[in-house]
Design an enzyme around this catalytic site. Structure first.
Site, PDB file in Angstrom:
ATOM      1  N   ARG A 179     -23.063 -47.115 -32.928  1.00 29.36           N
ATOM      2  CA  ARG A 179     -21.622 -47.362 -32.893  1.00 29.36           C
ATOM      3  C   ARG A 179     -21.241 -48.438 -33.909  1.00 29.36           C
ATOM      4  NH1 ARG A 179     -19.280 -48.484 -27.043  1.00 29.36           N
ATOM      5  NH2 ARG A 179     -20.176 -50.537 -27.465  1.00 29.36           N
TER       6      ARG A 179
ATOM      7  N   LYS B 206     -15.229 -50.329 -32.786  1.00 32.17           N
ATOM      8  CA  LYS B 206     -15.182 -51.595 -32.061  1.00 32.17           C
ATOM      9  C   LYS B 206     -14.886 -52.705 -33.066  1.00 32.17           C
ATOM     10  CE  LYS B 206     -17.421 -53.323 -27.943  1.00 32.17           C
ATOM     11  NZ  LYS B 206     -16.482 -52.858 -26.905  1.00 32.17           N
TER      12      LYS B 206
ATOM     13  N   GLU C 202      -7.214 -44.980 -22.618  1.00 35.70           N
ATOM     14  CA  GLU C 202      -8.118 -45.945 -21.997  1.00 35.70           C
ATOM     15  C   GLU C 202      -7.361 -47.250 -21.800  1.00 35.70           C
ATOM     16  OE1 GLU C 202     -11.288 -47.755 -24.274  1.00 35.70           O
ATOM     17  OE2 GLU C 202     -10.505 -46.964 -26.143  1.00 35.70           O
TER      18      GLU C 202
HETATM   19  C1  LIG Z   1     -16.406 -52.027 -25.757  1.00 41.27           C
HETATM   20  C2  LIG Z   1     -15.263 -51.193 -25.306  1.00 41.27           C
HETATM   21  C3  LIG Z   1     -15.380 -50.305 -24.210  1.00 41.27           C
HETATM   22  C4  LIG Z   1     -16.602 -50.219 -23.352  1.00 41.27           C
HETATM   23  O1  LIG Z   1     -17.738 -49.754 -24.052  1.00 41.27           O
HETATM   24  P1  LIG Z   1     -19.197 -49.963 -23.453  1.00 41.27           P
HETATM   25  O2  LIG Z   1     -20.080 -49.471 -24.537  1.00 41.27           O
HETATM   26  O3  LIG Z   1     -19.307 -49.131 -22.226  1.00 41.27           O
HETATM   27  O4  LIG Z   1     -19.343 -51.409 -23.144  1.00 41.27           O
HETATM   28  C5  LIG Z   1     -14.286 -49.518 -23.896  1.00 41.27           C
HETATM   29  N1  LIG Z   1     -13.125 -49.599 -24.594  1.00 41.27           N
HETATM   30  C6  LIG Z   1     -12.976 -50.451 -25.625  1.00 41.27           C
HETATM   31  C7  LIG Z   1     -11.675 -50.485 -26.350  1.00 41.27           C
HETATM   32  C8  LIG Z   1     -14.040 -51.264 -26.021  1.00 41.27           C
HETATM   33  O5  LIG Z   1     -13.885 -52.107 -27.048  1.00 41.27           O
END
Ligand SMILES: *Cc1c(COP(=O)(O)O)cnc(C)c1O
Length: 341
Positions: free
Chosen positions: A82, A184, A220
């Site tokens: 990622r 991210k 989300e």
């Molecule tokens: C980090 C993040 C998540 C959760 O991801 P994980 O890999 O399960 O920790 C979900 N949504 C956003 C916007 C994020 O930045």
């Protein structure tokens, strides 16, 4: 190894510097060997790309102690993948996957005294991140970058028991169609800060963002993906290319299908249909799943039958199974547990 004298059960989710962090620099088109450093400070140009144009990406994962006393991480290979996708989108160099995993191992070993003991509920949170470190004034990518992994011990997420959340449907967007919602990047968080503070001021725990193109479908929250359970026990998660692909959510969908024998589906989910669902949970590394008891859409309350005092039955099974796999109580799928020491 002697553990630090920390009251693990009382820790919150805050930054506490540990003894070592991993640092590697990209210069002249290549990464250096990397070092573990005791210096928690970063010194960069006042005109660094990260400071001027937010050229920075990050990851989040945890190291913890299993029931039989091993220190492990959960699926760090997916964090490496990622991070690679995030770097490519912001025109940054990729930190190679094998080196990423090696750096995670090194930094956890060096900070083993900060890995909370089994049963405390606490974990060592790892924050890998990369930023443009040399001066940029015209809009263009930096030419030098720093990759770091810092660690900080964090407390149990459900301190004092599980409390289902109340979230609102947001009027603002966190991502643009074909924007950066699926990587991210710090920039996705900077623009969510106003909205999360406003949500808290209005008595909500979180914001649910709708798809930025039509504002009719569920995406989300600011920092967690969403799962729904239908009344006939099917596990659903929204499909959209502006959602950040949560490793926890992908793992939970696998667990639902392969361990619990439930039907699972990733598809577009209309705001208009969620009132029919039985359970809702927010998923991410920090909490695994946090039950959401109520969604408020501009005054209209959608209350899930699981209620406001406990996790719904399917959410609970998902939580128990995934945390059981993580803690070594249940057999893990091949490659899910990275044993460090
Ligand atoms: C980090 C993040 C998540 C959760 O991801 P994980 O890999 O399960 O920790 C979900 N949504 C956003 C916007 C994020 O930045």
């Amino acid at each position: 190894m002697e553990k630090k004298n920390i009251n693990w059960g009382e820790l919150g989710f805050g930054y506490m510097p540990t003894d070592y962090r991993f640092i590697s620099n990209w210069k002249d088109g290549k990464w250096d060997d990397g070092v573990l450093s005791t210096d928690p400070n970063v010194v960069i140009s006042e005109c660094a790309g990260v400071l001027q144009y937010a050229q920075t990406v990050f990851e989040g994962l945890k190291a913890y102690t299993t029931e039989d006393g091993r220190i492990v991480c959960f699926r760090p290979d997916l964090n490496a993948d990622r991070l690679e996708a995030s770097c490519k989108r912001l025109q940054m160099p990729v930190f190679p996957k094998d080196r990423f995993i090696e750096a995670v191992r090194e930094v956890v070993k060096a900070n083993a005294a900060y890995v909370p003991p089994f049963g405390s509920g606490a974990t060592l949170y790892l924050r890998p991140y990369m930023f443009g470190s040399d001066a940029v004034i015209g809009v263009k990518p930096a030419t030098e970058y720093q990759f770091r992994i810092l660690c900080t011990p964090v407390g149990p997420y459900f301190k004092g028991g599980v409390k289902p959340l109340t979230v609102r449907i947001s009027d603002l967007d966190r991502a643009a169609p074909k924007g950066t919602g699926n990587i991210k990047a710090g920039l996705n968080y900077a623009m969510s800060l106003y909205n999360i503070v406003d949500a808290h001021n209005c008595g909500f725990d979180e914001n649910i963002y709708l798809d930025p193109g039509t504002r009719t479908k569920i995406e989300e929250t600011g920092g967690a993906n969403i799962l729904f359970v239908t009344k006939d026990n099917k596990v659903l998660t929204p499909k959209s290319d502006s959602i950040l692909p949560s490793i926890t959510r992908r793992s939970l969908m696998y667990v639902a299908k392969e361990y619990l024998g439930l039907e699972v589906e990733e598809r577009e989910i209309e705001l208009a249909e969620i009132a029919d669902f039985a359970e809702c949970g927010l998923c991410g590394t920090a909490a695994v799943i946090s039950p959401d008891g109520k969604i408020v859409d501009h005054g209209k309350e959608i209350c899930f039958p699981a209620g406001m005092t406990e996790m719904g039955p399917v959410t609970k099974k998902l939580y128990d199974t995934l945390t059981g796999i993580q803690m070594g109580k249940l057999p893990a799928p091949e490659g899910w547990i990275e044993e460090i020491m």
